[in-house]
Write a protein that holds these residues in place. Sequence first.
Motif, PDB file in Angstrom:
ATOM      1  N   ILE A 355       0.761  -1.113  -0.130  1.00 48.44           N
ATOM      2  CA  ILE A 355      -0.151  -0.071  -0.077  1.00 48.44           C
ATOM      3  C   ILE A 355       0.897   1.536   0.118  1.00 48.44           C
ATOM      4  O   ILE A 355       0.650   1.908  -0.595  1.00 48.44           O
ATOM      5  N   ARG A 356       2.039   1.174   0.540  1.00 48.12           N
ATOM      6  CA  ARG A 356       2.833   2.644   1.486  1.00 48.12           C
ATOM      7  C   ARG A 356       3.880   2.076  -0.568  1.00 48.12           C
ATOM      8  O   ARG A 356       3.391   3.798  -0.823  1.00 48.12           O
ATOM      9  N   ARG A 357       4.229   1.623  -0.892  1.00 49.06           N
ATOM     10  CA  ARG A 357       4.511   1.386  -2.446  1.00 49.06           C
ATOM     11  C   ARG A 357       3.697   2.166  -3.509  1.00 49.06           C
ATOM     12  O   ARG A 357       4.064   2.664  -4.260  1.00 49.06           O
ATOM     13  N   TRP A 358       2.266   1.863  -3.486  1.00 46.45           N
ATOM     14  CA  TRP A 358       1.189   2.555  -4.676  1.00 46.45           C
ATOM     15  C   TRP A 358       1.241   3.960  -3.747  1.00 46.45           C
ATOM     16  O   TRP A 358       0.854   5.130  -4.700  1.00 46.45           O
ATOM     17  N   HIS A 359       1.136   4.525  -3.010  1.00 53.28           N
ATOM     18  CA  HIS A 359       0.945   5.880  -2.442  1.00 53.28           C
ATOM     19  C   HIS A 359       2.269   6.428  -3.243  1.00 53.28           C
ATOM     20  O   HIS A 359       2.116   7.513  -3.440  1.00 53.28           O
ATOM     21  N   GLY A 360       3.181   5.751  -3.038  1.00 52.82           N
ATOM     22  CA  GLY A 360       4.897   6.799  -3.998  1.00 52.82           C
ATOM     23  C   GLY A 360       4.612   6.375  -5.549  1.00 52.82           C
ATOM     24  O   GLY A 360       4.766   7.612  -6.020  1.00 52.82           O
ATOM     25  N   GLU A 361       3.640   5.548  -6.391  1.00 55.28           N
ATOM     26  CA  GLU A 361       3.901   5.541  -7.264  1.00 55.28           C
ATOM     27  C   GLU A 361       2.901   6.600  -7.823  1.00 55.28           C
ATOM     28  O   GLU A 361       2.752   6.825  -9.068  1.00 55.28           O
ATOM     29  N   ILE A 362       1.428   6.491  -6.731  1.00 53.08           N
ATOM     30  CA  ILE A 362       0.511   7.848  -7.561  1.00 53.08           C
ATOM     31  C   ILE A 362       1.149   9.319  -7.442  1.00 53.08           C
ATOM     32  O   ILE A 362       0.973   9.976  -7.990  1.00 53.08           O
ATOM     33  N   LYS A 363       1.879   8.857  -6.302  1.00 55.62           N
ATOM     34  CA  LYS A 363       2.795  10.593  -5.995  1.00 55.62           C
ATOM     35  C   LYS A 363       3.754  11.341  -6.807  1.00 55.62           C
ATOM     36  O   LYS A 363       3.456  12.104  -7.743  1.00 55.62           O
TER      37      LYS A 363
END
Length: 490
Positions: A355-363
């Motif tokens: 989930i945190r990796r996905w947050h980074g991708e969106i950013k």
Amino acid sequence: MILTTAGSLIPHDPALREWVYNALDAAVTAEVAGVLLSRISTDPDVERTYRFERALQAPAMAMQLRGFRVDDIARQRLIRDLTREAAPLHRRCDGIAVATGCEKFRWGKGLAPSTQQLQKVIYGAMKVPYYRADTGEVSLGKEILEKIRKKHAVARELCDVVLLLRDMQEQVKTSQATLEPDGKMRYQVSVGQQETGRWSCTKSVWRTGTNMHGITHRLRSAFVPEPGMVIINADLEQAESRCVAYLARDEAYIEAHERGNVHVEAARLAWPEVKWTGDEKHDKALAKATAAWWVPQPPVEPGKEAAVSLYRLAKVLQHGNNYGQTYRGVARRMGLSDRDGARVSDAYFARYPGIRRWHGEIKAELLATGMIVTPFGRPRQFFGRHWEWDTIKEAIAHVPQSLTSDILKTVLHRIWSEWDPGRVEVLMEAHDAVVMQARPEWVEENIDALKTMFRVEVPIHGQVMVIPAEVQIGPRSWGELVSVAEWRTQ
């Protein structure tokens, strides 16, 4: 008549003035539409989204005109029950006020104390420093009360009670919404108004009814089917969190959804000290019946869910962490200390690191293009500062919320175009659920076909996500739903 920008040629005759204003509105709208439509046709994603929104206007209009039948006796009973339950909370508020040297609160028609009275106790007698809203005015809104209860022990109990009373007051206000002469609650939805594709809901064009999206589970018992029909509530199961699991490519989170109720798993993660059995059905009931012991609330009635249960807070934990809130923000929403908030959030991300990796991708995508396109092909341009976390959080939440909405609206359009109104009558949509009514014999014969209607395949990162639907039946009301199997045995 020729109009100029001089401002002196607006006619004095009222009838003619109305004609002029209407003509100007129509002309400007037509001019804007011409420009936008020419741009829409150049982008396949935008054109597809526009056609989809246009197609939803018809079912939206059908639901608004139809309305939802209300049992007025049940509605009045709910109001009386809420008023009765507020009485001991009023006594607690009065006791706290008197203990600080203030007079008792003056209880008017509302269940919660007025802001002015509350400020005298909290900012005056309790000496809590002033908190201000975004407008700069001294305030005691919900978020501010939550901050105060967390930082100032002297005001914690009063804040808890007032928050509970305000929630009850809002339920009473919703229950008292004006019905139409035929005993139905009508409303108005705005298709395409929100960036995510969700519909907003307000009072009807006749100023009756209310925001149907604000109907709590308790208030649903006053909404009933037409004579000879039953309510059908078809709900996308754990829709937004399932979208997050696939978007984040987190196999553990995907498996948790496919295995069963992920809210139960989140509750087990957050509160391992509870005597969980490992049986999902038992643990779900236990999580709902267990009141959050750090939040003052009414006693749990046998067989009922606690007002602030571990199950409810497990959803808050997931929602906050899935959508990029800080552990302090999650802690505040759960009524926890910062230390406990950090503990439950760390346990959550340790189990689901994708989930945190996905947050980074969106950013990264937001910083690179300023635009996010959902797997459904709905594009959105973000106009905020792309490097600020508030904008990033908005982009993170946009994708699963928009995706869930588009899946549900696809199902809604299928049902409306193929069945409504001859066999099924759609009553409303509730973000991740469609509420309908039909004759029992039709439900018996077509329940499998209804479930098939809800199957929407969405390709995401090489996998195909299908959000299952839970179909429940309400023979008496929207609030008394049972499984199809239970209904068949009644």
